[in-house]
Design an enzyme around this catalytic site. Sequence first.
Site, short mmCIF file in Angstrom:
data_model
loop_
_atom_site.label_atom_id
_atom_site.label_comp_id
_atom_site.label_asym_id
_atom_site.label_seq_id
_atom_site.Cartn_x
_atom_site.Cartn_y
_atom_site.Cartn_z
N TYR A 151 -2.35 -7.31 18.56
CA TYR A 151 -1.99 -7.75 17.21
C TYR A 151 -1.30 -6.62 16.45
O TYR A 151 -0.17 -6.80 15.97
CB TYR A 151 -3.26 -8.18 16.48
CG TYR A 151 -3.03 -8.79 15.11
CD1 TYR A 151 -2.50 -10.08 14.98
CD2 TYR A 151 -3.37 -8.09 13.96
CE1 TYR A 151 -2.30 -10.64 13.72
CE2 TYR A 151 -3.18 -8.66 12.69
CZ TYR A 151 -2.65 -9.92 12.58
OH TYR A 151 -2.45 -10.48 11.33
N ASP A 152 -1.95 -5.45 16.38
CA ASP A 152 -1.42 -4.35 15.56
C ASP A 152 -0.06 -3.88 16.08
O ASP A 152 0.91 -3.76 15.33
CB ASP A 152 -2.37 -3.14 15.57
CG ASP A 152 -3.77 -3.50 15.07
OD1 ASP A 152 -3.99 -4.67 14.73
OD2 ASP A 152 -4.63 -2.60 15.04
N VAL A 193 -15.21 -11.68 6.96
CA VAL A 193 -16.32 -11.54 6.04
C VAL A 193 -16.39 -12.66 4.99
O VAL A 193 -17.48 -13.19 4.72
CB VAL A 193 -16.32 -10.12 5.42
CG1 VAL A 193 -15.10 -9.87 4.57
CG2 VAL A 193 -17.56 -9.86 4.63
N SER A 195 -15.26 -15.82 5.15
CA SER A 195 -15.72 -17.08 5.74
C SER A 195 -17.20 -16.98 6.15
O SER A 195 -17.97 -17.92 5.96
CB SER A 195 -14.85 -17.51 6.91
OG SER A 195 -14.22 -16.43 7.51
N ASN A 196 -17.61 -15.81 6.67
CA ASN A 196 -19.02 -15.65 7.02
C ASN A 196 -19.92 -15.82 5.79
O ASN A 196 -20.92 -16.55 5.84
CB ASN A 196 -19.28 -14.26 7.61
CG ASN A 196 -18.73 -14.15 9.03
OD1 ASN A 196 -18.27 -15.14 9.59
ND2 ASN A 196 -18.77 -12.96 9.59
N PHE A 197 -19.57 -15.16 4.70
CA PHE A 197 -20.37 -15.27 3.47
C PHE A 197 -20.47 -16.72 3.01
O PHE A 197 -21.55 -17.22 2.71
CB PHE A 197 -19.71 -14.47 2.32
CG PHE A 197 -19.96 -12.98 2.36
CD1 PHE A 197 -20.80 -12.41 3.30
CD2 PHE A 197 -19.35 -12.15 1.43
CE1 PHE A 197 -21.02 -11.04 3.34
CE2 PHE A 197 -19.57 -10.77 1.45
CZ PHE A 197 -20.40 -10.22 2.40
N THR A 216 -15.67 -1.45 1.57
CA THR A 216 -14.83 -2.20 0.63
C THR A 216 -13.66 -2.84 1.38
O THR A 216 -13.28 -2.39 2.46
CB THR A 216 -14.26 -1.29 -0.47
OG1 THR A 216 -13.43 -0.29 0.14
CG2 THR A 216 -15.35 -0.64 -1.29
N ARG A 217 -13.15 -3.92 0.81
CA ARG A 217 -11.96 -4.59 1.35
C ARG A 217 -11.14 -5.06 0.17
O ARG A 217 -11.66 -5.19 -0.93
CB ARG A 217 -12.36 -5.86 2.12
CG ARG A 217 -13.13 -5.66 3.40
CD ARG A 217 -12.20 -5.46 4.57
NE ARG A 217 -12.88 -5.75 5.82
CZ ARG A 217 -13.89 -5.07 6.31
NH1 ARG A 217 -14.36 -4.04 5.64
NH2 ARG A 217 -14.46 -5.40 7.44
N1 NAD Z 1 -5.00 -14.46 6.68
C1 NAD Z 1 -4.88 -13.17 6.47
O1 NAD Z 1 -5.73 -12.56 5.81
C2 NAD Z 1 -3.68 -12.43 7.00
C3 NAD Z 1 -3.62 -11.04 6.83
C4 NAD Z 1 -2.51 -10.34 7.34
C5 NAD Z 1 -1.48 -11.01 7.96
N2 NAD Z 1 -1.57 -12.37 8.12
C6 NAD Z 1 -0.45 -13.02 8.84
O2 NAD Z 1 -0.09 -14.22 8.20
C7 NAD Z 1 0.28 -15.20 9.18
C8 NAD Z 1 -0.52 -16.47 8.96
O3 NAD Z 1 -1.92 -16.16 9.07
P1 NAD Z 1 -3.06 -17.26 8.82
O4 NAD Z 1 -4.21 -16.58 8.19
O5 NAD Z 1 -2.47 -18.46 8.17
O6 NAD Z 1 -3.47 -17.57 10.32
P2 NAD Z 1 -3.64 -18.98 11.06
O7 NAD Z 1 -4.23 -18.67 12.40
O8 NAD Z 1 -4.36 -19.95 10.18
O9 NAD Z 1 -2.13 -19.46 11.19
C9 NAD Z 1 -1.27 -19.04 12.20
C10 NAD Z 1 -0.51 -20.26 12.70
O10 NAD Z 1 0.39 -19.85 13.74
C11 NAD Z 1 0.31 -20.80 14.80
N3 NAD Z 1 0.73 -20.13 16.04
C12 NAD Z 1 0.10 -19.15 16.71
N4 NAD Z 1 0.79 -18.80 17.80
C13 NAD Z 1 1.92 -19.58 17.80
C14 NAD Z 1 3.02 -19.68 18.68
N5 NAD Z 1 3.14 -18.93 19.77
N6 NAD Z 1 3.99 -20.60 18.40
C15 NAD Z 1 3.89 -21.39 17.29
N7 NAD Z 1 2.85 -21.32 16.42
C16 NAD Z 1 1.88 -20.43 16.68
C17 NAD Z 1 -1.13 -21.24 14.81
O11 NAD Z 1 -1.34 -22.46 15.47
C18 NAD Z 1 -1.43 -21.32 13.30
O12 NAD Z 1 -1.12 -22.58 12.77
C19 NAD Z 1 0.06 -14.55 10.55
O13 NAD Z 1 1.28 -14.08 11.03
C20 NAD Z 1 -0.88 -13.41 10.25
O14 NAD Z 1 -0.71 -12.35 11.16
C21 NAD Z 1 -2.63 -13.07 7.67
#
Ligand code: NAD
Length: 248
Positions: A151-152, A193, A195-197, A216-217
């Site tokens: 991911y990172d 965290v 969703s868990n809470f 903290t977050r």
């Molecule tokens: N939620 C957070 O706190 C957060 C924080 C930092 C970054 N982000 C980024 O924001 C974006 C959305 O995150 P989210 O929280 O909505 O996550 P999520 O998992 O709810 O949404 C991601 C979506 O991407 C789709 N997906 C995954 N792989 C795919 C692929 N190969 N082809 C097509 N679709 C694909 C999934 O089915 C899902 O609908 C992501 O890129 C994530 O890295 C989110």
Amino acid sequence: MNNLYDPRKRVLITGGAGFIGSHLIDRVLSQGHEILCLDNLFTGTKRNIDHLHNHPRFEFLRHDVTFSLYVEVDEIYNLACPASPIHYQRDPVQTTKTNVHGAINVLGLAKRLGCKVLQASTSEVYGDPAIHPQTEDYWGNVNPIGQRSCYDEGKRCAETLFFDYHRQHKLPIKVARIFNTYGPRMHSADGRVVSNFIVQALLNQPITIYGDGSQTRSFCYVDDLVDGLMRLMDTPESVTGPINLGNS
Ligand SMILES: NC(=O)c1ccc[n+]([C@@H]2O[C@H](COP(=O)([O-])OP(=O)(O)OC[C@H]3O[C@@H](n4cnc5c(N)ncnc54)[C@H](O)[C@@H]3O)[C@@H](O)[C@H]2O)c1
């Protein structure tokens, strides 16, 4: 491609059936534009977009962003990628592919169309940061071979691709580094965290305190994040980011 007689934009949102993507879709539709929602439903669900089923300006395309795609749009938000560790570690090779091949595919599409493209990056590009809070000029402290690297490092490589397309092909790009976001439609079992809470509270169970309770977050409400993404998209071409989006 704006239709000659139609001022509406056609906006592609990859990952649109996910938590953040589905809120972004609601907001873009409310401004009168058209949406093409692309998702392979790996972590997203049709429930998140059910209410749009008969919407005349909404279209769903079940597609994996790691495969190339040919569509005509005016703007692209690239959100496709599982966001929580339990999801992105389930198939780490696919997570890297989604980040890297996915970025290559949306950038190639944007280059062909000459359209703006926004990348949903993450605060995780800072890794295990040595400075707090992290500003955008901090290069991060990331382990390239750990369990979170898919991911990172995937997101870091995607940022590299965005900036190389910008430098090499003059592509208009925007990069948002998203911090923890919460709100309706977040995954109840994503192990994070908030969703868990909430789930523990709803089940009348004791709430887990992590560590000694002093951690903290930063948490950002999804409506505010969507606001930030759309405002970033609407900035002049000279604004590329990366821009941190979150709460202090
Ligand atoms: N939620 C957070 O706190 C957060 C924080 C930092 C970054 N982000 C980024 O924001 C974006 C959305 O995150 P989210 O929280 O909505 O996550 P999520 O998992 O709810 O949404 C991601 C979506 O991407 C789709 N997906 C995954 N792989 C795919 C692929 N190969 N082809 C097509 N679709 C694909 C999934 O089915 C899902 O609908 C992501 O890129 C994530 O890295 C989110």
